[in-house]
Scaffold this motif. Structure first.
Motif, mmCIF file in Angstrom:
data_model
loop_
_atom_site.group_PDB
_atom_site.id
_atom_site.type_symbol
_atom_site.label_atom_id
_atom_site.label_comp_id
_atom_site.label_asym_id
_atom_site.label_seq_id
_atom_site.Cartn_x
_atom_site.Cartn_y
_atom_site.Cartn_z
ATOM 1 N N GLY A 1 -43.466 -6.692 33.069
ATOM 2 C CA GLY A 1 -42.118 -6.474 32.573
ATOM 3 C C GLY A 1 -41.450 -5.231 33.106
ATOM 4 N N GLY A 2 -42.058 -4.585 34.102
ATOM 5 C CA GLY A 2 -41.479 -3.370 34.649
ATOM 6 C C GLY A 2 -42.411 -2.182 34.488
ATOM 7 N N PRO A 3 -41.892 -0.959 34.604
ATOM 8 C CA PRO A 3 -42.746 0.236 34.516
ATOM 9 C C PRO A 3 -43.435 0.356 33.158
ATOM 10 N N THR A 4 -44.705 0.738 33.196
ATOM 11 C CA THR A 4 -45.474 0.977 31.970
ATOM 12 C C THR A 4 -45.774 2.451 31.756
ATOM 13 N N HIS A 5 -45.562 3.274 32.772
ATOM 14 C CA HIS A 5 -45.714 4.725 32.629
ATOM 15 C C HIS A 5 -44.965 5.394 33.770
ATOM 16 N N TYR A 6 -44.208 6.452 33.435
ATOM 17 C CA TYR A 6 -43.412 7.175 34.431
ATOM 18 C C TYR A 6 -44.056 8.531 34.727
ATOM 19 N N ARG A 7 -44.099 8.893 36.019
ATOM 20 C CA ARG A 7 -44.643 10.184 36.431
ATOM 21 C C ARG A 7 -43.870 10.749 37.618
ATOM 22 N N ILE A 8 -43.745 12.076 37.641
ATOM 23 C CA ILE A 8 -43.450 12.808 38.868
ATOM 24 C C ILE A 8 -44.754 13.509 39.242
ATOM 25 N N THR A 9 -45.435 12.988 40.234
ATOM 26 C CA THR A 9 -46.742 13.509 40.645
ATOM 27 C C THR A 9 -46.563 14.545 41.749
ATOM 28 N N VAL A 10 -47.434 15.552 41.751
ATOM 29 C CA VAL A 10 -47.416 16.589 42.775
ATOM 30 C C VAL A 10 -48.774 16.625 43.465
ATOM 31 N N CYS A 11 -48.755 16.507 44.785
ATOM 32 C CA CYS A 11 -49.959 16.672 45.604
ATOM 33 C C CYS A 11 -49.795 17.917 46.468
ATOM 34 N N ARG A 12 -50.933 18.435 46.954
ATOM 35 C CA ARG A 12 -50.923 19.672 47.734
ATOM 36 C C ARG A 12 -51.699 19.470 49.035
ATOM 37 N N SER A 13 -51.146 20.040 50.104
ATOM 38 C CA SER A 13 -51.842 20.102 51.387
ATOM 39 C C SER A 13 -52.060 21.566 51.736
#
Length: 378
Positions: free
Chosen positions: A142-154
């Protein structure tokens, strides 16, 4: 690469004061002669010419990709990020240029997945230490089940990536997306993003990190929580107002029903915002959205965006081309904006922009892959 002829525009401009300029005068592919865009003398004039150059280049040495963004590194190299689709998955890619953004080569992959991963934004926070913020939503039937702004690092200049943190997350039904990052005056990472408060109310949020993206402050709404319009897709550029440091935030919104462009100013390094005003309103029934902003060395501004105002059939966001408007340095909280000039007359989407130096900006967009053109101040 095409020749370095350009489209001459905005010579000693007269700028419309209200920002509601509806001049549809696109350039044409292959046009070699320079053209001066006519302007009404209704505001202070900016010195110099601003040239949209016919020097399109690809941001990848492989085909495909959308939502391109650029990141300047301490050593003078430039990273680009974009989303590539393959075999039912999304790949958040990173490429690199070591020749002043003339050519790019893919060097890394932030992440990939079958969920809703997109909207990558890169920021170097220490030499060769780069953060990538992106939307990262779980999807169900039915669409999104959880919203996130994820941050990764290099820690190797964008070649390899590891999870750092969740910059923000929440449960449905109201979503978050479109992160933007900058370094504050105290060295902290300021990340802004869009959050829905209701179906007709979306605002720009701020979280800060003082440990290179390992943890983040509680979200703060910067403007308009009680204002029923959909502010989104923000970008921020530094400038000066009569010698006083200032920031200008650009965003799309729905003041007139369809999307238009508006702006806010900050004089305290992004903690508070005001002086809201229109930047560009397209003809009635059409849209101007997905903006980003950068500044020249003299403090004048450029806003790149996509619009369907030249399309007979409105199918937002499918039908769109890429345009740019220019703004004067702020004067007591007021910016004077030009009419738009076409940067990519063909079908183009999801533009970005970054200063290469004080006289050159690079506008990015998707047009059969991640592309870019330069804009010069002379």
């Amino acid at each position: 690469m095409p020749g370095h002829f350009g489209q001459k525009i905005l010579k000693h401009l007269g700028l419309n004061e209200d920002g509601n300029n509806n001049n549809n005068n696109p350039g044409y592919p292959g046009q070699q002669q320079q053209q001066q865009q006519q302007q009404e003398p209704m505001g202070p004039r900016m010195a110099g010419d601003r040239l949209v150059n016919n020097d399109e280049r690809s941001l990848s040495n492989k085909p495909g990709g959308t939502y391109p963004r650029l990141c300047r590194m301490h050593d003078g190299s430039i990273l680009a990020s974009f989303t590539r689709f393959r075999d039912g998955k999304r790949f958040l890619m990173v490429s690199r240029s070591v020749d002043g953004a003339r050519t790019f080569e893919d060097i890394g992959e932030v992440t990939s997945g079958k969920g809703d991963v997109d909207n990558t934004y890169l920021l170097e926070v220490a030499p060769n230490v780069v953060l990538a913020a992106f939307r990262n939503h779980d999807l169900g039937p039915g669409g999104p089940t959880h919203y996130r702004i994820t941050v990764c690092r290099s820690q190797d200049g964008g070649r390899s990536w590891h999870f750092a943190s969740q910059g923000a997350e929440k449960k449905p039904p109201l979503g978050i997306w479109e992160p933007f990052m900058r370094l504050g005056q105290q060295g902290e990472v300021q990340m802004t993003y869009s959050q829905e408060f209701a179906h007709n109310n979306q605002c720009t949020m701020l979280v800060c990190s003082r440990d290179q993206g390992a943890s983040w402050s509680a979200p703060q709404c910067l403007h308009g929580q009680d204002h029923c319009v959909r502010d989104g897709m923000n970008g921020i550029a530094a400038t000066v107002d009569r010698g006083r440091p200032a920031l200008v935030m650009i965003f799309e919104t729905t003041t007139h029903g369809t999307f238009d462009l508006e702006a806010l100013l900050s004089y305290d390094d992004g903690r508070t915002w005001g002086y809201r005003h229109q930047v560009y309103v397209p003809p009635r029934g059409h849209n101007a959205g997905a903006p980003q902003i950068a500044s020249f060395g003299d403090g004048s501004l450029a806003v790149i965006f996509m619009t369907d105002e030249d399309c007979r059939q409105v199918q937002w966001t499918k039908n769109a081309c890429i345009k740019v408007v220019f703004g004067s340095p702020p004067q007591d909280g007021r910016v004077f904006w030009t009419r738009p000039t076409t940067l990519c007359p063909g079908t183009g989407h999801w533009p970005g922009i970054m200063a290469l130096d004080g006289q050159t900006l690079l506008g990015t967009y998707e047009c059969g892959g991640p592309k870019a053109k330069s804009i010069t101040l002379r």
